[in-house]
Design an enzyme around this catalytic site. Structure first.
Site: not given
Lengths: 374, 374
Positions: B259, B218, B68-70, B269-270
């Site tokens: 993101d 996360q 995960r993570g853009a 973003n998250k």
């Protein structure tokens, strides 16, 4: 004699009208066998009760959050005192006095932030001192009755708060709450959730958003559980979602409880409350605090003076016994934060709705005579 | 041929100077056997790797957040394309074209918010189309090399971002980050955490506060894990504590990843990032976003147009498989939120620090030629 006390308590409650109280959750109650407590560490998966048979067991239940919530902690402590005194083998009032002090000390050392704990112990002390020269049996009985009276008064105060606060809720809309200021945090009905219950009983259409309230998850585990029992529409959100939900226009009011309110209106409540208050300000959403006057501590000028409990970091680093942070990494765990008075729209008490300037309205409320039950 | 590509990637990385990169975490890498991925669902308790042997397995790893993570999602998707094309049994370029489309479609359908995914697929498509008339073996090899080039470029971009952003960090103080925008969210070094790493390498004394970042954790599971590996002082906090920690004056800067960034500077973003940005504004703390230019989506005028992934409510209602909300209660799970440009102090990219008005500086950065590595 035990039954007499229960009957008095009911008589006290009765004239206040309990509304449609659907789920009469018994957070804690006095029984001949000890203080019976709904174990909140096991909710929502298990509804089980523990009976504390000694005042030390009551203290441990408070410390380990088997019972929590400022008003419930206060009444649990009062019942702990009653239990300890009842079972004392003291042969005279001097011996009983020593034991009484020991009992109060043990209970006072459990949790530092909720002032209701100290308020309850002081009230029990007042009762004890007024009766100190009476026969031991009479003192014991009076303290049991006093603790039960506090239990009944707490429910009555919540119902009064609900009635005062319901008018502040939107006719239709979203209400966000943090932690659990419900039946489970009190002897029944709840402070913040009492206001929500009362509004719903009046026919208002509320969607409740419950912050899950890490680390202890009182929102998802407790608030969602008790509102669900009452059929009140509830959506659980992670604490971090509150901003986005407000941004989307879904929240019309925020309502929370309190653990201690300083003379200037600063409010100590569950960690995360301050974050919610800042978000409410950003979105011009009213931010209400519902708490009985026993939560107001006029001896403290401002929130800076409120002692904030630091709990174990393992409560942050673990969830349900599963490690979520790497070993060796520090996790902070301040259990409460302080919301400055400037972010508080109003404080709802059993004696009415207090508006800014809170310094004045709080002092008035504390010094006012309790209203005669209608 | 595989080794050639790796050497090229290294050559690309080398001139950028990798600093003192202590823990060279291998988030994902191309191997002859498939795409080898560090399984982030198992951290921090278990450091294990999964090898995706088909593009479908890569897609599933993205969907289930094994990776995960853009930026990491983008490169994983590129490697998925390379893998699918490499293993294709197509006998001519028409057949390969059809398979290519199928592969891209499968990978594009995994997660909607991080634009890096679509950016990576577009880049692979560009490469494919430029070579469409070449022998199949050459196309396959070129796509493998392209994916590996993107892997190396991502690390290089992070190191450049770190260098640009380090100057914005305090010489000594607290930095709050949300979610994981670290080595684990990228091919290495990290975006937001790359800036922190770079500042620490320069001798700055930073205390990192890592929001645990519910529901997927996360922050506590990943950010704390990788910063701890690097010996960077880290404190995990519940998301709800961010306000109180700022109120106490412990935070000098906030830095997060992204993101997707719209043309006007709105940042997806998250979930929870917006809450942190509002808190930063309230406390006059600078709020920085670190992201490669591949995260910028000039095709969207504002954040309103960014698709926000709604993930399963069970990820909120359960932690580590343990139910924390009562059965039957709805839990919302928007996985991202949008922070409006007005709350963003600056966006740190590999091409420099972008300041408001972001509409202009973002367009300039996207259209600028990438700088020649020093």
């Amino acid at each position: 004699m035990f039954f007499t006390a229960v009957c008095r308590a009911k008589a006290l409650l009765h004239p206040i009208r309990a509304g449609k109280l659907k789920s009469m959750i018994k957070t804690l109650e006095w029984t001949a066998g000890g203080v019976r407590i709904l174990d909140q560490t096991k909710l929502p998966t298990e509804e089980s009760y523990a009976t504390c048979r000694t005042y030390q067991e009551v203290a441990e239940a408070i410390r380990s959050m088997v019972v929590r919530g400022a008003p419930a902690i206060g009444v649990a402590a009062a019942m702990g005192v009653a239990l300890g005194v009842r079972d004392s083998s003291a042969r005279n009032s001097q011996e009983l006095r020593r034991e009484f002090e020991q009992i109060c000390q043990t209970l006072a050392a459990t949790r530092p932030t909720a002032v209701n704990l100290f308020w309850a112990l002081e009230r029990m002390r007042g009762k004890f001192e007024a009766l100190e020269n009476q026969p031991l049996g009479d003192i014991k009985q009076a303290l049991i009755e006093e603790a039960q009276r506090m239990h009944a008064e707490d429910i009555a105060a919540n119902i009064a708060m609900g009635r005062h606060g319901a008018a502040l809720m939107p006719a239709r809309g979203g209400v966000l709450t943090h932690c659990n200021a419900g039946a489970l945090a009190t002897c029944g009905y709840g402070t913040a959730l009492g206001v929500i219950r009362s509004a719903v009983e009046q026919g208002k259409k509320l969607n409740v958003y419950a912050d899950e309230t890490r680390p202890f998850l009182q929102g998802s585990r407790l608030t969602a559980w008790e509102l669900n029992k009452d059929g009140i529409a509830t959506t659980v959100i992670s604490d971090s979602m509150a901003g986005a939900i407000m941004q989307q226009g879904k929240i019309n009011a925020v309502i929370v409880g309190a653990d201690r309110i300083a003379a200037n209106g600063d409010v100590a409540n569950k960690i995360g409350t301050y974050t919610v208050a800042v978000l409410a300000k950003e979105h011009a959403i009213p931010f209400y605090v519902a708490a009985p006057t026993s939560t107001i501590d006029l001896s403290l000028k401002s929130g800076v003076e409120i002692p904030i409990e630091e709990r174990s970091s393992s409560e942050v680093a673990e969830v349900s016994g599963v490690r979520i942070a790497p070993e060796g990494v520090h996790a902070a765990h301040p259990a409460f934060d302080v919301t400055p008075a400037r972010l508080v729209t109003a404080i709802i008490t059993e004696r009415g709705v207090l508006r800014p300037p809170l310094q004045e309205s709080l002092a008035q409320a504390v010094h006012a005579e309790p209203p005669v039950p209608a």
